[in-house]
Design a protein around this motif. Structure first.
Motif, mmCIF file in Angstrom:
data_model
loop_
_atom_site.group_PDB
_atom_site.id
_atom_site.type_symbol
_atom_site.label_atom_id
_atom_site.label_comp_id
_atom_site.label_asym_id
_atom_site.label_seq_id
_atom_site.Cartn_x
_atom_site.Cartn_y
_atom_site.Cartn_z
ATOM 1 N N TRP A 20 0.828 -1.219 0.000
ATOM 2 C CA TRP A 20 0.000 0.000 0.000
ATOM 3 C C TRP A 20 0.861 1.268 0.000
ATOM 4 N N ILE A 21 1.887 1.299 0.808
ATOM 5 C CA ILE A 21 2.777 2.473 0.868
ATOM 6 C C ILE A 21 3.467 2.685 -0.478
ATOM 7 N N ALA A 22 3.948 1.604 -1.061
ATOM 8 C CA ALA A 22 4.604 1.716 -2.371
ATOM 9 C C ALA A 22 3.628 2.197 -3.424
ATOM 10 N N GLY A 23 2.373 1.728 -3.329
ATOM 11 C CA GLY A 23 1.363 2.178 -4.291
ATOM 12 C C GLY A 23 1.061 3.653 -4.152
ATOM 13 N N VAL A 24 0.939 4.091 -2.891
ATOM 14 C CA VAL A 24 0.684 5.529 -2.662
ATOM 15 C C VAL A 24 1.846 6.370 -3.187
ATOM 16 N N ILE A 25 3.056 5.887 -2.893
ATOM 17 C CA ILE A 25 4.232 6.627 -3.374
ATOM 18 C C ILE A 25 4.263 6.659 -4.900
ATOM 19 N N ALA A 26 3.932 5.509 -5.511
ATOM 20 C CA ALA A 26 3.931 5.448 -6.976
ATOM 21 C C ALA A 26 2.882 6.378 -7.560
ATOM 22 N N ILE A 27 1.701 6.406 -6.913
ATOM 23 C CA ILE A 27 0.651 7.305 -7.397
ATOM 24 C C ILE A 27 1.082 8.769 -7.223
ATOM 25 N N GLY A 28 1.698 9.059 -6.043
ATOM 26 C CA GLY A 28 2.178 10.425 -5.811
ATOM 27 C C GLY A 28 3.221 10.840 -6.834
ATOM 28 N N LEU A 29 4.154 9.916 -7.106
ATOM 29 C CA LEU A 29 5.173 10.237 -8.108
ATOM 30 C C LEU A 29 4.554 10.409 -9.483
ATOM 31 N N ALA A 30 3.550 9.597 -9.772
ATOM 32 C CA ALA A 30 2.900 9.721 -11.074
ATOM 33 C C ALA A 30 2.179 11.068 -11.191
ATOM 34 N N VAL A 31 1.463 11.450 -10.121
ATOM 35 C CA VAL A 31 0.770 12.749 -10.127
ATOM 36 C C VAL A 31 1.779 13.882 -10.252
#
Length: 352
Positions: A20-31
């Motif tokens: 979940w943390i990696a996904g949030v970070i990935a989404i944040g980086l994508a945004v």
């Protein structure tokens, strides 16, 4: 066996949390990446920029000793405020000397006018002498004519005729002398009047010198040329200063503030005069200032350097050049008061 299952469930929980943390970070980086790409596509940015203001030197127009200093470092001043006073004793004496010289030249005009009046009266007297001499000449002429007739009829002697002739010659000479004296007096009056122009020119010269002396006296009081803020103070009371010497620096607050942003030559194609810009100072990272493009430099910054590059020498390496862009800050003076000349800034200009 139970312990083994327990560790397996814990590992599974940790794995899920990590995912979940990696996904949030990935989404944040994508945004963040999407926003960065949008900004890169929509805006031209540079951090090669500085805040600018007019900083002008305060210089002395006369030489002298400083009598009094009326300002402190970093002090706000208003237009017309006295900054320092220079000892004006010598300049005051020069002004008094100029006033005396002007009074003397004006007195010479009065003397000249008096001489003109005196010469005119003398001319009138000479004119009266002409009338008297003319009367004597007429009488002598009549006497000579009468004795000439009497001599022809032998009623007068040769001596009487000669005496009348001599009297006629004397009267004629006196008449001519009176006329010459009158002409000479008229010439003297004209000569004196012609000197008036010389004295009037001298008065103008003396008046100009006096005005210059008054200016020098006025220059001993140095005032602020506009509303501004004083810089560092480097002078002391009693110090001898020279004409043209820089005494201090003053920041012109009435002229406003602007930013000189050095954009790459590949960035200016979307810029034009009147375009809007956002300015962020490094000293106030969370605050944005609005600005307007007022001019683009006619040449690259390198061309205005002391030693412009010469690519014809053979040592050519292509380097992206910078174009200075002047951005006028349009915020109110109260908002811009916190900015200082020389501060680093970041500029963002929307592409048209």
């Amino acid at each position: 066996m139970q312990t083994q299952n327990k560790y397996t469930q814990t590992d599974l929980l940790i794995t899920r949390i990590t995912a979940w943390i990696a996904g949030v970070i990935a989404i944040g980086l994508a945004v963040w990446g999407v926003i960065a790409l949008i900004e890169l596509y929509s805006y031209e940015e540079t951090n090669d920029a500085q805040v600018e203001e007019y900083i002008n030197p305060v210089t002395s127009r006369v030489t002298g000793f400083i009598r009094e200093i009326k300002y402190e470092e970093n002090q706000d001043v208003r237009k017309g405020d006295t900054l320092l006073i220079i000892d004006n004793s010598e300049y005051q004496l020069q002004q008094e000397e100029g006033e005396a010289a002007l009074s003397n030249a004006q007195a010479q005009i009065q003397v000249l006018e008096s001489n003109v009046a005196t010469s005119a009266k003398m001319s009138q007297a000479s004119q009266s002498q002409i009338a008297s001499a003319r009367a004597k000449l007429t009488r002598a002429q009549q006497d000579y004519d009468r004795y000439s007739k009497l001599f022809k009829v032998e009623s007068a002697t040769q001596q009487q005729l000669e005496n009348s002739r001599a009297a006629l010659d004397v009267a004629t000479s006196e008449y001519r002398s009176a006329q010459e004296n009158y002409q000479a007096s008229l010439s003297k009056v004209n000569d004196i009047r012609s000197q008036k122009g010389v004295y009037e020119a001298e008065i103008k010269r003396r008046q100009a010198l006096l005005n210059r002396n008054k200016l020098d006296v006025g220059y001993t009081i140095i005032r602020a040329p506009y509303n501004g803020k004083m810089g560092r103070r480097t002078i002391q009371q009693g110090q001898l200063i020279q004409a043209g010497q820089t005494l201090a620096y003053i920041v012109d607050q009435d002229a406003g503030k602007w930013v000189i942003a050095n954009f790459k030559e590949t960035q200016i194609s979307h810029m034009h005069i009147g375009g809007t810009a956002e300015v962020t100072a490094d000293a106030f990272p969370g605050k944005k200032f609005k600005g307007t493009i007022v001019s683009l430099s006619p040449a690259t910054g390198a061309r205005f350097s002391l030693l412009p590059p010469d690519n014809s020498t053979g040592n050519f390496v292509k380097i992206v050049q910078r174009i200075p862009v002047k951005i006028k800050l349009t915020e109110s003076p109260d908002v811009l008061a916190q900015l200082r000349a020389g501060m680093n800034a970041n500029i963002s200009i929307k592409k048209d």
